[in-house]
Scaffold this active site. Structure first.
Site, PDB file in Angstrom:
ATOM      1  N   ALA A 186      19.623  41.049 -32.257  1.00  0.00           N
ATOM      2  CA  ALA A 186      20.864  41.094 -33.046  1.00  0.00           C
ATOM      3  C   ALA A 186      20.667  41.829 -34.360  1.00  0.00           C
ATOM      4  CB  ALA A 186      21.346  39.666 -33.313  1.00  0.00           C
ATOM      5  N   ALA A 187      19.794  42.843 -34.354  1.00  0.00           N
ATOM      6  CA  ALA A 187      19.463  43.527 -35.605  1.00  0.00           C
ATOM      7  C   ALA A 187      20.290  44.774 -35.859  1.00  0.00           C
ATOM      8  CB  ALA A 187      17.972  43.903 -35.606  1.00  0.00           C
ATOM      9  N   ARG A 247      29.742  51.843 -34.261  1.00  0.00           N
ATOM     10  CA  ARG A 247      31.017  52.116 -33.598  1.00  0.00           C
ATOM     11  C   ARG A 247      32.057  51.027 -33.849  1.00  0.00           C
ATOM     12  NH1 ARG A 247      29.370  53.239 -27.544  1.00  0.00           N
ATOM     13  NH2 ARG A 247      27.523  52.036 -28.138  1.00  0.00           N
ATOM     14  N   GLY A 272      13.923  50.435 -32.037  1.00  0.00           N
ATOM     15  CA  GLY A 272      14.045  50.246 -30.606  1.00  0.00           C
ATOM     16  C   GLY A 272      13.896  48.802 -30.174  1.00  0.00           C
ATOM     17  N   ASN A 320      21.168  48.544 -15.598  1.00  0.00           N
ATOM     18  CA  ASN A 320      20.410  47.606 -16.417  1.00  0.00           C
ATOM     19  C   ASN A 320      21.297  47.048 -17.520  1.00  0.00           C
ATOM     20  OD1 ASN A 320      18.409  46.264 -17.899  1.00  0.00           O
ATOM     21  ND2 ASN A 320      17.908  48.120 -19.053  1.00  0.00           N
ATOM     22  N   ASN A 336      30.803  47.069 -28.305  1.00  0.00           N
ATOM     23  CA  ASN A 336      30.376  48.051 -29.295  1.00  0.00           C
ATOM     24  C   ASN A 336      31.510  48.577 -30.154  1.00  0.00           C
ATOM     25  OD1 ASN A 336      27.485  48.359 -28.529  1.00  0.00           O
ATOM     26  ND2 ASN A 336      28.382  48.974 -26.583  1.00  0.00           N
ATOM     27  N   LYS A 370      52.051  18.068 -47.978  1.00  0.00           N
ATOM     28  CA  LYS A 370      50.744  18.486 -48.489  1.00  0.00           C
ATOM     29  C   LYS A 370      49.963  17.278 -49.003  1.00  0.00           C
ATOM     30  CE  LYS A 370      48.247  19.655 -52.379  1.00  0.00           C
ATOM     31  NZ  LYS A 370      48.063  18.927 -53.660  1.00  0.00           N
TER      32      LYS A 370
END
Length: 457
Positions: A10-11, A16, A78, A169, A226, A349
């Site tokens: 999650a880095a 986009r 990566g 994949n 994305n 309220k």
């Protein structure tokens, strides 16, 4: 499930998405994407969950808190690199499931089957795959003639034959811990991007004598988010799942496509939800209610037999058999007791409304305790704010408040009192008294004609 740990990637920034916030904290049906993934992993039996953080790390931590462990990827080099920076938090034995934080539709049921398949096949690596009619942009699963997985080839590197493969994949895997550590030692960054790709581990593990398999999931579940268009698509799928779950449990939803219910909501059987209704947060709704149309309920508790029409309720509690609306607002910290009736264009309220009390229309009640069987006349107002501080009003049981009455706080109106219409009440009203606070009417006869003669009208 011994030593079954999940690592969630999650880095990434998620360019986009075009947002200043990390992609994985954008919400699907009111819950951040990464939290959906964490919950599915834990429900699948994972003892520990490690989340790899990078961009916007503090925002992700604010969402997940101490429910997970964290690794930090300072530079995003990566997927293989993300695992490398996490290895000290991963077990030496057992299995590691690697998921992505932007796939909120993955279910715990699929992850359980995925893990069982991995164990049953005694795989060193199991890839979560799927079949796409149009697989463009996805890495392809390359198998030999016997169906054994040979490698993953990225779309941009695939030849014409490989581009014709429809098994893709998902970017999610289960690794035997020993083979994961061995493969990380051999993954390099000798590529155009200078990044470490986890997909390289497939061929490495095969060379080391390991076994690689693939478990097929539905294309819906592995859908990554994305862009905000894809976020909309995921929201639609998740909303359908949630609404169908409620309908199968005995709730009538007239138009599921226009009904938005959060994942933590609880609704009793034989309740009817009308179109345009939004129910969010930790809301609980009892049995035999009618909710909507066009109502909005947030973090509230609704009892049995309530009817709520065109209204908003926030962080409040309504007991049983209450009629609310249309066009009513119940603001935080309010409690409405059984058989109360609150009509159109009223606002409550931080107040308590007693059993059987009627607030029919055009009324504001703030910072007050209203007793049982009270009638609040049209246009009555609890004047709770003096320009600096809020003050409290207490109204006893069986009180009748006339139309257009101002109750100026702090104030106490005792049981069985009557307040005359048009009054502004500033002092305590004794039990059983009639309070009148208005000027006596004066009629000036002939006034209109005189004004007209003078040109005033």
């Amino acid at each position: 499930m011994d030593n079954f740990v999940t690592l969630i990637l999650a880095a990434g920034l998620g360019k986009r998405m075009k947002s200043k916030h990390p992609k994985v904290i954008h919400k699907v049906c009111g819950r951040p994407m990464v939290e959906w993934v964490v919950r599915s992993a834990k429900e699948a039996g994972s003892q520990d969950v490690v989340v790899v953080l990078g961009h916007g790390a503090n925002e992700v931590k604010n969402v997940l808190g101490d429910s997970v462990k964290y690794a930090y990827q300072e530079k995003q080099l990566g997927t293989g690199h993300a695992v490398m920076v996490s290895k000290d938090l991963l077990p030496d034995t057992g299995n590691v499931m690697i998921l992505t934080g932007d796939t909120p539709l993955i279910t715990s049921e699929t992850l359980k089957k995925f893990y069982d398949f991995h164990l049953r096949e005694q795989n060193s690596i199991t890839i979560l795959s799927s079949f796409f009619d149009v697989p463009d942009g996805y890495g392809r699963i390359v198998r030999d003639s016997n169906g054994n997985v040979l490698k993953i080839v990225e779309d941009k590197d695939a030849n014409d034959v490989e581009k014709g493969i429809h098994e893709i994949n998902s970017g999610m895997y289960i690794f035997n811990s020993d083979y994961l550590r061995k493969s990380l030692q051999h993954i390099g960054n000798n590529n155009a991007q200078g990044e470490y790709y986890l997909t390289d581990a497939i061929e490495i593990v095969i060379r080391l004598g390991g076994k690689v398999g693939a478990y097929q999931a539905s294309s819906e579940e592995i859908m990554g988010v994305n862009t905000r268009v894809q976020l909309k698509d995921a929201e639609k799928v998740m909303r359908k799942r949630i609404n169908e779950r409620f309908m199968l449990d005995g709730v009538t939803i007239i138009d599921p496509d226009s009904t938005y219910i959060g994942p933590d909501v609880v609704i009793g059987m034989d309740t009817i939800i009308y179109p345009g209704t939004i129910i969010e947060g930790k809301t609980t709704i009892g049995e035999d209610c009618e909710i909507g149309p066009n109502s909005y309920i947030i973090d509230s508790e609704i009892g049995n037999g309530c009817k709520i029409v065109f209204s908003m309720i926030t962080e409040s509690k309504l007991h049983n058999n209450i009629k609310l609306g249309p066009f009513a607002q119940i603001r935080p910290e309010s409690v409405i007791h059984d058989n109360a009736k609150l009509g159109n264009f009223i606002e409550i309220k931080k107040s308590v409304i007693g059993e059987g009390t009627k607030v029919p229309h055009l009324t504001y009640i703030g910072d007050a305790e209203v007793g049982k069987r009270v009638n609040m006349g049209c246009g009555s107002i609890v004047v709770n704010y003096d320009g600096k501080n809020k003050h409290k009003t207490i109204i006893g049981d069986d009180v009748f408040v006339g139309c257009n009455v101002n109750l100026v706080s702090p104030l106490k109106v005792n049981d069985n009192a009557f307040i005359a219409a048009g009054s502004t009440i500033t002092d305590e009203v004794p039990e059983g008294a009639l309070a009148i606070a208005r000027c006596r009417q004066t009629n000036k006869e002939g006034w209109v004609e005189e004004r007209r003669k003078k040109g005033g009208l």
